[in-house]
Design a protein around this motif. Structure first.
Motif, PDB file in Angstrom:
ATOM      1  N   VAL A   1       0.846  -1.192   0.000  1.00 49.23           N
ATOM      2  CA  VAL A   1       0.000   0.000   0.000  1.00 49.23           C
ATOM      3  C   VAL A   1       0.883   1.244   0.000  1.00 49.23           C
ATOM      4  O   VAL A   1       1.854   1.320   0.759  1.00 49.23           O
ATOM      5  CB  VAL A   1      -0.928   0.019   1.238  1.00 49.23           C
TER       6      VAL A   1
ATOM      7  N   ALA B   1      -2.193   7.513  -0.334  1.00 44.44           N
ATOM      8  CA  ALA B   1      -3.043   8.110  -1.363  1.00 44.44           C
ATOM      9  C   ALA B   1      -3.346   9.562  -0.998  1.00 44.44           C
ATOM     10  O   ALA B   1      -2.719  10.484  -1.514  1.00 44.44           O
ATOM     11  CB  ALA B   1      -4.317   7.301  -1.541  1.00 44.44           C
ATOM     12  N   LYS B   2      -4.278   9.770  -0.049  1.00 36.54           N
ATOM     13  CA  LYS B   2      -4.587  11.146   0.340  1.00 36.54           C
ATOM     14  C   LYS B   2      -5.101  11.171   1.765  1.00 36.54           C
ATOM     15  O   LYS B   2      -5.685  10.194   2.246  1.00 36.54           O
ATOM     16  CB  LYS B   2      -5.635  11.746  -0.590  1.00 36.54           C
TER      17      LYS B   2
ATOM     18  N   GLN C   1     -10.369  -1.419   3.792  1.00 37.41           N
ATOM     19  CA  GLN C   1      -9.887  -0.328   2.940  1.00 37.41           C
ATOM     20  C   GLN C   1      -8.362  -0.172   2.930  1.00 37.41           C
ATOM     21  O   GLN C   1      -7.837   0.600   2.125  1.00 37.41           O
ATOM     22  CB  GLN C   1     -10.527   0.993   3.399  1.00 37.41           C
TER      23      GLN C   1
ATOM     24  N   THR D   1      -5.468   7.651   3.566  1.00 42.49           N
ATOM     25  CA  THR D   1      -5.889   6.480   2.803  1.00 42.49           C
ATOM     26  C   THR D   1      -4.702   5.850   2.084  1.00 42.49           C
ATOM     27  O   THR D   1      -3.642   6.462   1.933  1.00 42.49           O
ATOM     28  CB  THR D   1      -6.975   6.858   1.778  1.00 42.49           C
TER      29      THR D   1
ATOM     30  N   GLU E   1      -3.342   3.388  -1.317  1.00 39.10           N
ATOM     31  CA  GLU E   1      -3.588   2.890  -2.661  1.00 39.10           C
ATOM     32  C   GLU E   1      -2.863   1.568  -2.823  1.00 39.10           C
ATOM     33  O   GLU E   1      -1.640   1.494  -2.655  1.00 39.10           O
ATOM     34  CB  GLU E   1      -3.090   3.900  -3.697  1.00 39.10           C
ATOM     35  N   ARG E   2      -3.595   0.502  -3.133  1.00 40.35           N
ATOM     36  CA  ARG E   2      -3.001  -0.827  -3.238  1.00 40.35           C
ATOM     37  C   ARG E   2      -2.158  -0.952  -4.499  1.00 40.35           C
ATOM     38  O   ARG E   2      -2.521  -0.463  -5.556  1.00 40.35           O
ATOM     39  CB  ARG E   2      -4.089  -1.894  -3.243  1.00 40.35           C
ATOM     40  N   HIS E   3      -1.042  -1.667  -4.322  1.00 38.88           N
ATOM     41  CA  HIS E   3      -0.179  -2.008  -5.453  1.00 38.88           C
ATOM     42  C   HIS E   3       0.123  -3.495  -5.359  1.00 38.88           C
ATOM     43  O   HIS E   3       1.232  -3.911  -5.062  1.00 38.88           O
ATOM     44  CB  HIS E   3       1.112  -1.180  -5.424  1.00 38.88           C
TER      45      HIS E   3
END
Length: 676
Positions: free
Chosen positions: A467, A470-471, A645, A671, A673-675
């Motif tokens: 992860v 993100a923001k 999440q 938050t 963001e999945r990678h």
């Protein structure tokens, strides 16, 4: 047979390179009595440590099981490629200058990638490592001196520092070492995979890990599971701090959780014993080798000195160790042996009346070992052998052996100072099935850890995906999201125009709390005012704040205590849940506990009970208690959001806790963001 067995238990060894390091590998193999073939590869030399070299790897008479590569980093890559092509069992890459030195050499990462491509499926340990010592079979792919000897069984050590590994081999505490392995920068083969291979050997009794970081969380969890299946405990000494612990400017949670708390929580979850020093590391492993894990930390302490008895009691203070009181039958047996003058207690000072009387000492030690004693400890410091004699000390050892046999309970011999138990005595005690402990502080820590090891807290572990940040969400956004997962939040209104404040106050219902939106650390910035009773006061408060957007919230009353509930994604350890005293006291009190997700209601309740403010939660001196179930439900709601999440970070501070509920008064979310 797993893919590392051939490498760690070779019948043939090849040394690539003719420098001092490679020659030392050969000498050490000869010294320890390696029974297999030793081959050397060098393009020009005619003699390397008494061996005639082959000119190229392709010229070797057969694919070697294990290879020490002692050439420069570029030649190392070429050698690995040639070894993989002929089907070698695996290689130690001694050279440095790969990814671990990427800040110093521009091509470090590229060269490491080339090494991985060259190796293919052939196991490679390192680069930038010393290799390993196999004291069970007499194998030393090791380019330096070491202090170990051949053994029939013992513990395995894996270290992320070659120099620390060397130092550990020099111990004189009587700890039998089966394997000592270093891992370098773990380009291909990590400590978790090595650990599973070493533990699979039936002659290995326990595993010790010197860690600067965890190679792979999934692999580490699998290692712990394999150890539990085999009934072999793991002890870890972990150093180092991650960048996670440096993010205190973002939240309190990051500074409280950090890498160290994450490691503690992970080890507790997996049933791995954590120690604080190299000395405690060795003593704990020795205890586990000789005795095995302790069911509980109940100790019978025996010495012929009141000072030693007091020291033992003081050293155990603050740990989980207990000294059960003596039963009436124990006191009767002891009185018959020791006479009327000795005060009977645990820890016991049996005085010197029976010194030199083996029968009386054996009877005393036996009487102390009731069935509820997990371990007996006889404190015995030997005099210096170069200046003194010790004819009576052997009688004490004999008495311990007799008492241990009679009672069927383990009894240790403990020297209060490390140097006061000679190595030959310690080795003899291990051979007799008696635990030698060196150093009182180290021994006490070892006993406490041995009573916890192998007892995981909870089942399963949530291994997060990869992860990236993100923001950040605003407070209003964060609360709205969390409310959707069942977290209670105050009634609120977000205002971007100061003229709308009056309507917001009426909608929410006075009294209210006014917060400046988008302001970090609101209290310090003067961006929060509580207990606003009417519209005029609300407008006045807004005009003093360093923002033009506001959050008007219901004032939560009947609050007994404020808590912090936070979760941080620690890439090395998983999601770390922190429960702490909250509000402005979060960092001042430093009253926190951490767990690894997932948690259940029982684990949360136990963790709350470990906080120093637990008496307040439970109703201190007749005051009302908080609604513990409401707190548990709030934590579980946060966990539900995290596992669904996968954010980078979430913090509820404070969670306002009262007798009829728990409400999140503030929330922060970054938050992820999945990678995958």
């Amino acid at each position: 047979m797993d893919r590392l067995t051939r490498l760690f238990n070779p019948r043939s060894i090849a040394v690539i390179g003719g420098g001092a390091w490679g020659a030392e590998v050969i000498r050490q193999c000869q010294k320890i009595g390696f029974a297999g073939d030793i081959w050397v590869v060098h393009p020009t030399k005619d003699d390397v440590a008494g061996h005639v070299p082959y000119r190229a790897i392709a010229d070797l008479p057969a694919p070697p099981d294990a290879v020490f590569i002692g050439v420069n980093r570029h030649a190392t890559v070429a050698a690995v490629q040639s070894l993989a092509a002929i089907g070698a069992g695996g290689a130690i890459c001694f050279a440095s200058g790969f990814s671990e030195a990427a800040h110093e050499v521009a091509d470090g990462h590229d060269l490491q990638q080339a090494l991985l491509v060259a190796a293919g499926n052939m196991p490679v340990i390192g680069p930038n490592c010393y290799g390993f010592l196999n004291y069970l079979d007499g194998v030393t792919l090791w380019p330096d001196q070491h202090g170990g000897l051949r053994v029939d069984s013992g513990v395995a050590l894996i270290a992320q520092s070659s120099n620390v590994a060397i130092n550990l081999t020099m111990q004189t505490r009587g700890l039998p070492l089966a394997y000592v392995a270093t891992v370098g920068n773990q380009a291909q083969t990590g400590l978790s995979e090595i650990g599973k291979t070493l533990l699979s050997n039936p002659k290995v009794t326990a595993l010790g890990l010197y860690l600067e970081g965890i190679d792979d969380l999934t692999g580490f969890v699998e290692l712990a599971a394999a150890a539990r299946r085999l009934g072999k405990p793991i002890v870890a000494l972990k150093t180092g701090k991650s960048e996670q612990a440096q993010r205190a400017a973002i939240s309190h949670t990051a500074s409280l959780a950090g890498s160290d708390a994450g490691a503690d929580a992970l080890f507790d979850r997996l049933g791995i014993g954590r120690v604080s020093s190299l000395s405690a590391f060795l003593e704990t492993l020795k205890l586990l080798h000789v005795v095995g894990p302790l069911g509980e930390a109940t100790v019978a302490s025996m010495s012929c000195s009141g000072g030693e008895a007091s020291l033992m009691a003081d050293m155990a203070q603050g740990r989980s160790i207990s000294f059960p009181p003596l039963s009436a039958s124990q006191q009767s047996d002891l009185r018959n042996t020791l006479g009327p003058i000795v005060a009977l207690a645990n820890p016991l000072d049996y005085h010197t009346f029976i010194w030199g009387n083996e029968d009386a000492m054996a009877a005393t030690f036996s009487a102390m070992m009731s069935p509820d004693m997990a371990l007996g400890v006889v404190i015995l410091d030997f005099p210096r052998p170069d200046r003194c004699t010790a004819p009576a000390w052997g009688l004490v050892l004999n008495a311990v052996e007799r008492a241990q046999a009679q009672t069927g309970r383990p009894i240790a011999v403990l020297s209060s100072l490390v140097e006061n138990l000679p190595e030959d005595v310690a080795i003899d005690l291990v051979a007799r099935g008696i635990l030698p402990l060196c150093g009182m502080a180290e021994a006490v820590e070892a006993i406490a850890v041995a009573a916890r090891v192998g007892k995981p807290k909870g089942e399963g572990l949530f291994v997060p995906p990869v992860v990236r940040p993100a923001k950040p969400l605003s407070e209003a956004e964060a609360k709205q999201v969390l409310q959707g997962y069942g977290l209670p939040v105050p009634r609120s209104a977000y205002i971007s125009d100061i003229n709308d404040l009056a309507d917001a106050g009426r909608t929410v219902g006075f009294p209210v709390v006014l917060k400046g939106a988008g302001v970090a650390h609101k209290t310090e910035a003067g961006a929060v005012v509580v207990g606003i009773a009417d519209q005029a006061a609300l407008l006045r408060a807004a005009k003093t704040m360093p923002t033009e957007t506001f959050l008007v919230e219901q004032m939560i009353t009947d609050v007994i205590v404020e808590l912090l509930v936070g979760v941080v994604l620690d890439p090395a350890h998983g999601y770390v849940l922190t429960l702490a005293a909250g509000g402005t006291w979060a960092e001042i009190l430093e009253d926190s506990t951490s767990l690894i997700l997932p948690v259940d209601a029982g684990g949360i309740k136990q963790a709350l009970g470990e906080l120093r403010i637990a008496p307040v939660l439970n109703g201190y001196r007749g005051a009302s208690a908080v609604d513990i179930q409401a707190i548990i439900d709030a934590v579980l709601a946060v966990q539900s959001y995290v596992m669904a999440q996968t954010p980078i970070e979430i913090e509820i501070n404070p969670l306002m806790c009262g007798p009829k509920g728990a409400v999140a008064a503030d929330a922060l979310i970054t938050t992820g963001e999945r990678h995958d």
